[in-house]
Write a protein that holds these residues in place. Structure first.
Motif, PDB file in Angstrom:
ATOM      1  N   LYS A   1       0.929  -0.886  -0.049  1.00  0.00           N
ATOM      2  CA  LYS A   1      -0.045  -0.032   0.098  1.00  0.00           C
ATOM      3  C   LYS A   1       0.773   1.392   0.052  1.00  0.00           C
ATOM      4  O   LYS A   1       1.755   1.372   0.880  1.00  0.00           O
ATOM      5  N   VAL A   2       0.827   2.078  -0.883  1.00  0.00           N
ATOM      6  CA  VAL A   2       1.614   3.117  -1.300  1.00  0.00           C
ATOM      7  C   VAL A   2       0.740   4.621  -1.419  1.00  0.00           C
ATOM      8  O   VAL A   2      -0.239   4.594  -2.195  1.00  0.00           O
ATOM      9  N   VAL A   3       1.135   5.571  -0.839  1.00  0.00           N
ATOM     10  CA  VAL A   3       0.698   6.832  -1.143  1.00  0.00           C
ATOM     11  C   VAL A   3       1.483   7.848  -1.922  1.00  0.00           C
ATOM     12  O   VAL A   3       2.600   7.847  -1.451  1.00  0.00           O
ATOM     13  N   VAL A   4       1.147   8.423  -2.973  1.00  0.00           N
ATOM     14  CA  VAL A   4       1.935   9.305  -3.826  1.00  0.00           C
ATOM     15  C   VAL A   4       1.369  10.719  -3.684  1.00  0.00           C
ATOM     16  O   VAL A   4       0.124  11.135  -4.012  1.00  0.00           O
ATOM     17  N   PHE A   5       2.457  11.559  -3.074  1.00  0.00           N
ATOM     18  CA  PHE A   5       2.188  12.767  -2.692  1.00  0.00           C
ATOM     19  C   PHE A   5       2.479  13.769  -3.959  1.00  0.00           C
ATOM     20  O   PHE A   5       3.526  13.428  -4.366  1.00  0.00           O
ATOM     21  N   GLY A   6       1.541  14.709  -4.393  1.00  0.00           N
ATOM     22  CA  GLY A   6       1.996  15.358  -5.561  1.00  0.00           C
ATOM     23  C   GLY A   6       1.793  14.543  -6.866  1.00  0.00           C
ATOM     24  O   GLY A   6       2.451  14.682  -7.742  1.00  0.00           O
ATOM     25  N   ALA A   7       0.704  13.755  -6.802  1.00  0.00           N
ATOM     26  CA  ALA A   7       0.378  12.851  -7.870  1.00  0.00           C
ATOM     27  C   ALA A   7      -0.219  13.180  -9.104  1.00  0.00           C
ATOM     28  O   ALA A   7      -0.268  12.404 -10.299  1.00  0.00           O
ATOM     29  N   THR A   8      -0.553  14.652  -9.201  1.00  0.00           N
ATOM     30  CA  THR A   8      -1.097  15.420 -10.410  1.00  0.00           C
ATOM     31  C   THR A   8       0.003  16.047 -11.092  1.00  0.00           C
ATOM     32  O   THR A   8      -0.120  16.547 -12.301  1.00  0.00           O
ATOM     33  N   GLY A   9       1.184  16.094 -10.539  1.00  0.00           N
ATOM     34  CA  GLY A   9       2.309  16.594 -11.390  1.00  0.00           C
ATOM     35  C   GLY A   9       2.808  15.477 -12.264  1.00  0.00           C
ATOM     36  O   GLY A   9       2.521  14.268 -12.194  1.00  0.00           O
ATOM     37  N   LYS A  10       3.584  15.897 -13.264  1.00  0.00           N
ATOM     38  CA  LYS A  10       4.184  14.801 -14.498  1.00  0.00           C
ATOM     39  C   LYS A  10       4.673  13.906 -13.780  1.00  0.00           C
ATOM     40  O   LYS A  10       4.477  12.661 -14.078  1.00  0.00           O
ATOM     41  N   ALA A  11       5.847  14.037 -13.059  1.00  0.00           N
ATOM     42  CA  ALA A  11       6.498  12.872 -12.363  1.00  0.00           C
ATOM     43  C   ALA A  11       5.821  11.942 -11.367  1.00  0.00           C
ATOM     44  O   ALA A  11       5.660  10.834 -11.575  1.00  0.00           O
ATOM     45  N   GLY A  12       4.993  12.672 -10.342  1.00  0.00           N
ATOM     46  CA  GLY A  12       4.139  11.985  -9.460  1.00  0.00           C
ATOM     47  C   GLY A  12       3.166  11.382 -10.051  1.00  0.00           C
ATOM     48  O   GLY A  12       2.859  10.155  -9.735  1.00  0.00           O
ATOM     49  N   ARG A  13       2.304  11.842 -11.372  1.00  0.00           N
ATOM     50  CA  ARG A  13       1.330  10.830 -12.014  1.00  0.00           C
ATOM     51  C   ARG A  13       1.903   9.807 -12.472  1.00  0.00           C
ATOM     52  O   ARG A  13       1.475   8.706 -12.308  1.00  0.00           O
ATOM     53  N   THR A  14       3.116  10.022 -13.293  1.00  0.00           N
ATOM     54  CA  THR A  14       3.827   8.789 -13.957  1.00  0.00           C
ATOM     55  C   THR A  14       4.220   7.619 -12.952  1.00  0.00           C
ATOM     56  O   THR A  14       4.022   6.425 -13.076  1.00  0.00           O
ATOM     57  N   ILE A  15       4.697   7.988 -11.850  1.00  0.00           N
ATOM     58  CA  ILE A  15       4.885   7.332 -10.479  1.00  0.00           C
ATOM     59  C   ILE A  15       3.754   6.430 -10.322  1.00  0.00           C
ATOM     60  O   ILE A  15       3.806   5.311 -10.021  1.00  0.00           O
ATOM     61  N   ALA A  16       2.589   7.337  -9.893  1.00  0.00           N
ATOM     62  CA  ALA A  16       1.680   6.676  -9.400  1.00  0.00           C
ATOM     63  C   ALA A  16       0.906   5.587 -10.313  1.00  0.00           C
ATOM     64  O   ALA A  16       0.710   4.507  -9.985  1.00  0.00           O
ATOM     65  N   LEU A  17       0.774   5.983 -11.601  1.00  0.00           N
ATOM     66  CA  LEU A  17       0.314   4.886 -12.630  1.00  0.00           C
ATOM     67  C   LEU A  17       1.184   3.710 -12.745  1.00  0.00           C
ATOM     68  O   LEU A  17       0.610   2.748 -13.104  1.00  0.00           O
ATOM     69  N   ASN A  18       2.510   3.871 -12.688  1.00  0.00           N
ATOM     70  CA  ASN A  18       3.377   2.946 -12.812  1.00  0.00           C
ATOM     71  C   ASN A  18       3.590   1.890 -11.618  1.00  0.00           C
ATOM     72  O   ASN A  18       3.410   0.587 -11.909  1.00  0.00           O
ATOM     73  N   LEU A  19       3.341   2.452 -10.473  1.00  0.00           N
ATOM     74  CA  LEU A  19       3.064   1.413  -9.394  1.00  0.00           C
ATOM     75  C   LEU A  19       1.884   1.007  -9.304  1.00  0.00           C
ATOM     76  O   LEU A  19       1.661  -0.326  -9.137  1.00  0.00           O
ATOM     77  N   LEU A  20       0.718   1.421  -9.866  1.00  0.00           N
ATOM     78  CA  LEU A  20      -0.478   0.662  -9.917  1.00  0.00           C
ATOM     79  C   LEU A  20      -0.233  -0.441 -10.976  1.00  0.00           C
ATOM     80  O   LEU A  20      -0.781  -1.622 -10.794  1.00  0.00           O
ATOM     81  N   ALA A  21       0.133  -0.218 -12.088  1.00  0.00           N
ATOM     82  CA  ALA A  21       0.312  -1.242 -13.078  1.00  0.00           C
ATOM     83  C   ALA A  21       1.390  -2.297 -12.536  1.00  0.00           C
ATOM     84  O   ALA A  21       1.118  -3.524 -12.942  1.00  0.00           O
ATOM     85  N   ALA A  22       2.209  -1.970 -11.630  1.00  0.00           N
ATOM     86  CA  ALA A  22       2.871  -3.111 -10.776  1.00  0.00           C
ATOM     87  C   ALA A  22       2.365  -3.811 -10.037  1.00  0.00           C
ATOM     88  O   ALA A  22       3.020  -4.912  -9.313  1.00  0.00           O
TER      89      ALA A  22
END
Length: 236
Positions: free
Chosen positions: A2-23
């Motif tokens: 279970k991971v929370v990503v802060f700043g998730a709508t910035g370009k980097a944060g969004r990419t990280i959040a979706l990548n973790l979801l896909a993983a």
């Protein structure tokens, strides 16, 4: 995990959040305006509206998590920040969002006994401040990045003093390029190319989140040069 990503709508944060979801991780995307995401487009992604400057919002987001990724920052163009006021352009957040938001996050993690923290910083801050080339220094000066870098300096100081299982990731210039799977992860400040894609950054974050590597370390992330294209993720 279970991971929370802060700043998730910035370009980097969004990419990280979706990548973790896909993983396969259970991901919470924390943002002031999560409308950029669509639950139908990204099934399984938990959207949580909140302000990193609000300690109660942050505490609610951190509770029950196994790990935290911090990708805070001001996405406003730095030149606009400097000259935009005379044209009525307003900044989207406070100038020290990284420092203040990260302090709230660290306090919430300590209170909730959540240990693993991955924080996205910037090359040329903290441990790599003195390794900036003349070209980089001139580039940063031209873009008026002093304010943002000072904020990152304070953020890194807080992370290092937190007592958490932290990793500071310092990517070089981030791009919207495709994933390459080829990068240098250096704990000694070394780098190759001056850019790395946000997708490669997200892949790196996913890898160290799963492996537990680089606890208590600062890692510079850069893309390998063409001559090294046959080599995949390296460390130095």
């Amino acid at each position: 995990m279970k991971v929370v990503v802060f700043g998730a709508t910035g370009k980097a944060g969004r990419t990280i959040a979706l990548n973790l979801l896909a993983a396969g991780h259970d991901v919470t995307a924390f943002a002031r305006d999560p409308a950029h995401f669509s639950a139908r487009t990204y099934p399984g992604l938990r959207l949580l509206q909140g302000d990193a400057l609000n300690a109660a919002d942050v505490a609610a987001a951190v509770a029950g998590q196994d790990a935290v990724v911090v990708s805070l920052g001001d996405s406003t163009n730095p030149v606009v920040l400097k000259f935009g006021a005379r044209f009525g352009v307003k900044r989207s957040t406070v100038p020290n969002i990284c420092e203040l938001g990260t302090q709230n996050i660290i306090s919430a993690m300590q209170a909730a006994s959540v240990k693993r923290l991955i924080c996205i910083s910037s090359y040329g801050v903290g441990d790599t401040r003195d390794q900036l080339s003349t070209v980089y220094r001139l580039w940063f000066q031209a873009l008026q990045l002093a304010e943002q870098l000072a904020d990152k300096e304070q953020q890194e100081r807080l992370v290092k003093q937190s007592g958490l299982d932290w990793t500071l990731v310092q990517p070089v210039g981030l791009t919207d390029g495709a994933a390459t799977g080829r990068w240098l992860a250096s704990t000694t400040g070394g780098r190759r190319k001056r850019t790395v894609s946000r997708v490669d950054l997200a892949d790196f974050v996913a890898q160290i989140l799963s492996s537990g590597q680089y606890g208590g370390e600062t890692v510079v992330l850069s893309q390998l040069t063409i001559s090294e294209r046959d080599f995949v993720p390296q460390t130095a």
